[in-house]
Design an enzyme around this catalytic site. Sequence first.
Site, PDB file in Angstrom:
ATOM      1  N   GLY A 236      28.019  40.499 -10.773  1.00  0.00           N
ATOM      2  CA  GLY A 236      26.956  39.586 -10.373  1.00  0.00           C
ATOM      3  C   GLY A 236      27.470  38.193 -10.071  1.00  0.00           C
ATOM      4  O   GLY A 236      26.861  37.435  -9.319  1.00  0.00           O
TER       5      GLY A 236
ATOM      6  N   ASP B 166      36.329  41.566 -20.919  1.00  0.00           N
ATOM      7  CA  ASP B 166      35.094  40.789 -21.050  1.00  0.00           C
ATOM      8  C   ASP B 166      34.896  40.188 -22.436  1.00  0.00           C
ATOM      9  O   ASP B 166      34.242  40.753 -23.312  1.00  0.00           O
ATOM     10  CB  ASP B 166      33.872  41.621 -20.629  1.00  0.00           C
TER      11      ASP B 166
ATOM     12  N   LYS C  61      35.902  35.173 -11.868  1.00  0.00           N
ATOM     13  CA  LYS C  61      34.631  35.258 -12.604  1.00  0.00           C
ATOM     14  C   LYS C  61      33.981  33.876 -12.569  1.00  0.00           C
ATOM     15  O   LYS C  61      34.622  32.890 -12.944  1.00  0.00           O
ATOM     16  CB  LYS C  61      34.934  35.674 -14.044  1.00  0.00           C
TER      17      LYS C  61
ATOM     18  N   ASP D   6      29.904  49.318 -19.529  1.00  0.00           N
ATOM     19  CA  ASP D   6      30.509  48.550 -18.432  1.00  0.00           C
ATOM     20  C   ASP D   6      31.616  47.630 -18.942  1.00  0.00           C
ATOM     21  O   ASP D   6      32.330  47.026 -18.144  1.00  0.00           O
ATOM     22  CB  ASP D   6      29.438  47.722 -17.692  1.00  0.00           C
TER      23      ASP D   6
ATOM     24  N   ARG E  16      35.756  50.797 -14.999  1.00  0.00           N
ATOM     25  CA  ARG E  16      35.088  50.871 -16.300  1.00  0.00           C
ATOM     26  C   ARG E  16      34.412  52.225 -16.424  1.00  0.00           C
ATOM     27  O   ARG E  16      34.207  52.916 -15.418  1.00  0.00           O
ATOM     28  CB  ARG E  16      33.984  49.799 -16.369  1.00  0.00           C
TER      29      ARG E  16
END
Length: 495
Positions: free
Chosen positions: A94, A265, A115, A255, A186
Amino acid sequence: MDPADRPLFELTHRFADELPELCTPWPGAEVPDPQVVLVDDQLAKELGLDPTDLRTADAARTLVGMEVPEGAEPVAQGYAGHQFGGYSPRLGDGRALLLGELHDLDGRELDLHLKGSGRTPFARGGDGKAAIGPMLREYVISTAMHALGIPTTRALAVTTTGEPVYREDGPLPGAVLARVATSHLRVGTFQYAASMQDAALLQRLVDHAIGRHHPAAADADRPALALYEAVLDAQASLVARWMLVGFIHGVMNTDNTTISGETIDYGPCAFLDAYDPATVYSSIDHGGRYAFGNQPSIVQWNLARLAETLLPLIDEDQDTAVGLATDLLQQFPERFTVAWRAGMRAKLGLVTEHESDPELFDDLLRTMHEQGSDLTSTFRALSSVVRGDAGPLADQLGDRTALDGWLDRYAARRADDGRPDDEVADAMDRTNPAYVPRNHLVEEALAAATAGDLAPVEQLVDVLRQPFEQRPGLDRYTHPAPVEFGQGYQTFCGT
Ligand code: AMP
Ligand code: MG
């Protein structure tokens, strides 16, 4: 070509070419004033880059995504995911972009990913941006994890955008993290592909994953099953490493579970101070689903979701496929335990295996839990025990004698092993870190950075790059959080 004219990164677009259905070509957003504020020089060199080239104004434009290196084709990757157990069919990058793949000096193929580079078609309600705090947090903690020898994505650079991002607490400096990973595949990527009901696409994804991560699986009778087994092993080993060092991921959605076996992440993650399996730090983890002690079973749950996507490629008969995948999945706890026990043996300086080991390990951890012992300091203190000084270990116990009986068994076990004490103690100091990214140190450094002072982050990263070598003057980095800090400490998702 004149070296000065060469693009900063020489990128391929293998993922975009091989799996166009799983991504969307997309540019980074324009930002007013990109400034590179942090570069991992060591990583840059491993990539064959001159770190000074990453600190130029041109590099800053590339590292926020507003300038595309020649030949690159940035994409936003699609993926689905179970978030806290609930399925979202369409997550995806996103606020992130895959700039492309590059090669390090050893010829390894790596993703270069941004990111915080602006909204993409996967942004849903999000603004596509990132604040400097969470991007630095990922930089600090992923660098520490790498130095600890734990597979992880790595941070190459943090670049501020010169634009505010608006979060609950008001405006914060915006930033983009550039990170490198062996891939960004992922479990959620497989869920996304499977949902398209296109067997050829799923097969291409499996082939891509095998090619990039587990090439030996290509020669197996059932390549999809062999891929599954390789992922299962990589994840069993990864989560064992987390448990041995006291790392809580905090948001282990499908994910955020990689096919490579790298940690990915760093949102609401944290390191344990006092050893307690029930510890949860994430502000959004109300049910404690991703508590420290739950992590192995959550990885197994995520791997069950991966198996579901692979069934049609494992065998055309569904029952056969389910049987084969289930057999492997049921071996997960055992494979995890084997990896974890090997790690515990190393932490205690033991080389041989003994049937009494599980009890020895469990008794130590149970006592640590009862005594509120700091995980990092307690294991670090064990090498002093081996050198003949039990004082530092007793300092970690509420009742200084709580481990006396255990210490006798431990001494007997070492005698059995027959290795010289100094050799054992030195090996333990190369396994049990003196420095981990303690939550209060991370928060303190991020607060300073958000207010414009990056020095504490740089200092912290310097300390964490050599976690095993205790150095004078760095005592404060070995202490657990002051009591006022520890109570109710919470971490927040990196939005
Ligand atoms: P994460 O918690 O970073 O793993 O992100 C979960 C999902 O939310 C991913 O699909 C992200 O791309 C998306 N996401 C998180 N923050 C933002 C944001 N500020 N703007 C757009 N998408 C976001
Ligand atoms: Mg994520």
